[in-house]
Write an enzyme that holds these catalytic residues in place. Structure first.
Site, PDB file in Angstrom:
ATOM      1  CD  GLU A 150      41.812  28.497  35.080  1.00 54.88           C
ATOM      2  OE1 GLU A 150      41.997  28.135  33.912  1.00 54.88           O
ATOM      3  OE2 GLU A 150      40.986  29.367  35.404  1.00 54.88           O
ATOM      4  CG  HIS A 180      37.472  31.744  35.519  1.00 51.57           C
ATOM      5  ND1 HIS A 180      38.150  32.924  35.373  1.00 51.57           N
ATOM      6  CD2 HIS A 180      38.053  30.865  34.672  1.00 51.57           C
ATOM      7  CE1 HIS A 180      39.102  32.762  34.464  1.00 51.57           C
ATOM      8  NE2 HIS A 180      39.061  31.516  34.021  1.00 51.57           N
TER       9      HIS A 180
HETATM   10  P1  PGA Z   1      43.822  31.235  29.035  1.00 54.10           P
HETATM   11  O1  PGA Z   1      42.624  31.207  30.091  1.00 54.10           O
HETATM   12  O2  PGA Z   1      43.926  29.851  28.468  1.00 54.10           O
HETATM   13  O3  PGA Z   1      43.415  32.258  28.024  1.00 54.10           O
HETATM   14  O4  PGA Z   1      45.054  31.602  29.790  1.00 54.10           O
HETATM   15  C1  PGA Z   1      42.452  30.133  30.947  1.00 54.10           C
HETATM   16  C2  PGA Z   1      41.259  30.357  31.817  1.00 54.10           C
HETATM   17  O5  PGA Z   1      41.007  31.507  32.200  1.00 54.10           O
HETATM   18  O6  PGA Z   1      40.518  29.416  32.130  1.00 54.10           O
END
Ligand code: PGA
Length: 221
Positions: free
Chosen positions: A147, A98
């Site tokens: 992401e 992540h």
């Molecule tokens: P968020 O986070 O939905 O708060 O933007 C997504 C993530 O970090 O997986």
């Protein structure tokens, strides 16, 4: 049939009481979790995996558990780490690489590859996070989460069209068979992402913390 994955990542948030309240709300909607078209994966912090697992079993609630991290080592003298063998007692999935791990815990591509290998060695399914279409992706990664950094926790998601394009690119260039989108997903915008042909689901942070909002995400996805 396309199966949409909805992954809730609570990050380093919630206490026992708050988790119990969340579960008490969610359990009112058992049928939300039985659709073969949607698979719901919940990733609580490590200390609560056992509690949540017990609750799910007692209420025959069809949620699958995931961990947010995994040790790059097998079991042994690695203070503070939680290994794949231990995670496997509770969970089926694990989030690897992540952006927050890369940024705050200086995880490198090499570290991420080792974590992914540990996950595979313990028959956990790694969800490998990438920030762009050109990121290094460890071989054998079958599930990715795209992401973009600017979308995480900002309230400014990527456009569904761009996210779909990156998802396609990731599938064409790697062994990935499924690509999720993550970054400011809410009940209001989730469908725009899950309706896209190459987006196989969503990774949800902030909006998964409130049971009502998360229920809305599952309903609308
Ligand atoms: P968020 O986070 O939905 O708060 O933007 C997504 C993530 O970090 O997986």
């Amino acid at each position: 049939m396309k199966q949409t994955l909805i992954v809730a990542n609570w990050k380093s948030q919630k206490t026992t009481k708050e988790i119990q309240e969340w579960l008490d709300e969610i359990v009112q909607f058992p049928r939300l979790f039985t659709s073969p078209e949607k698979k719901i994966i919940l990733c609580p912090p490590f200390p609560y995996l056992s509690l949540v697992k017990k609750f799910l079993q007692e209420h025959t609630l069809m949620l699958t558990l995931g961990a947010q991290n995994i040790s790059p080592f097998s079991e042994g003298a690695y203070t503070g780490e939680v290994g794949g063998k231990q995670i496997k007692e509770f969970a089926e999935y694990v989030i690897v690489g992540h952006h927050e791990r890369r940024e705050y815990f200086t995880e490198t591509n090499e570290m991420i590859s080792r974590k992914m290998n540990q996950a595979i060695a313990h028959e956990l399914l790694p969800i490998v996070c990438v920030q762009s279409g050109s990121d290094h992706i460890p071989q054998e990664a079958t599930m990715l989460a795209y992401e973009p950094v600017g979308a995480i926790g900002t309230g400014h998601p990527d456009t569904p069209e761009n996210a779909n394009e990156i998802a396609l690119q990731l599938k064409q260039q790697n062994t990935a068979r499924k690509v999720l989108y993550g970054g400011s997903v809410t009940a209001a915008n989730v469908h725009a992402f899950t309706a896209m042909g190459d987006i196989d689901g969503v990774l949800v942070g902030a909006a998964s913390l409130e049971a009502k909002e998360f229920i809305g995400i599952i309903q609308n996805a």
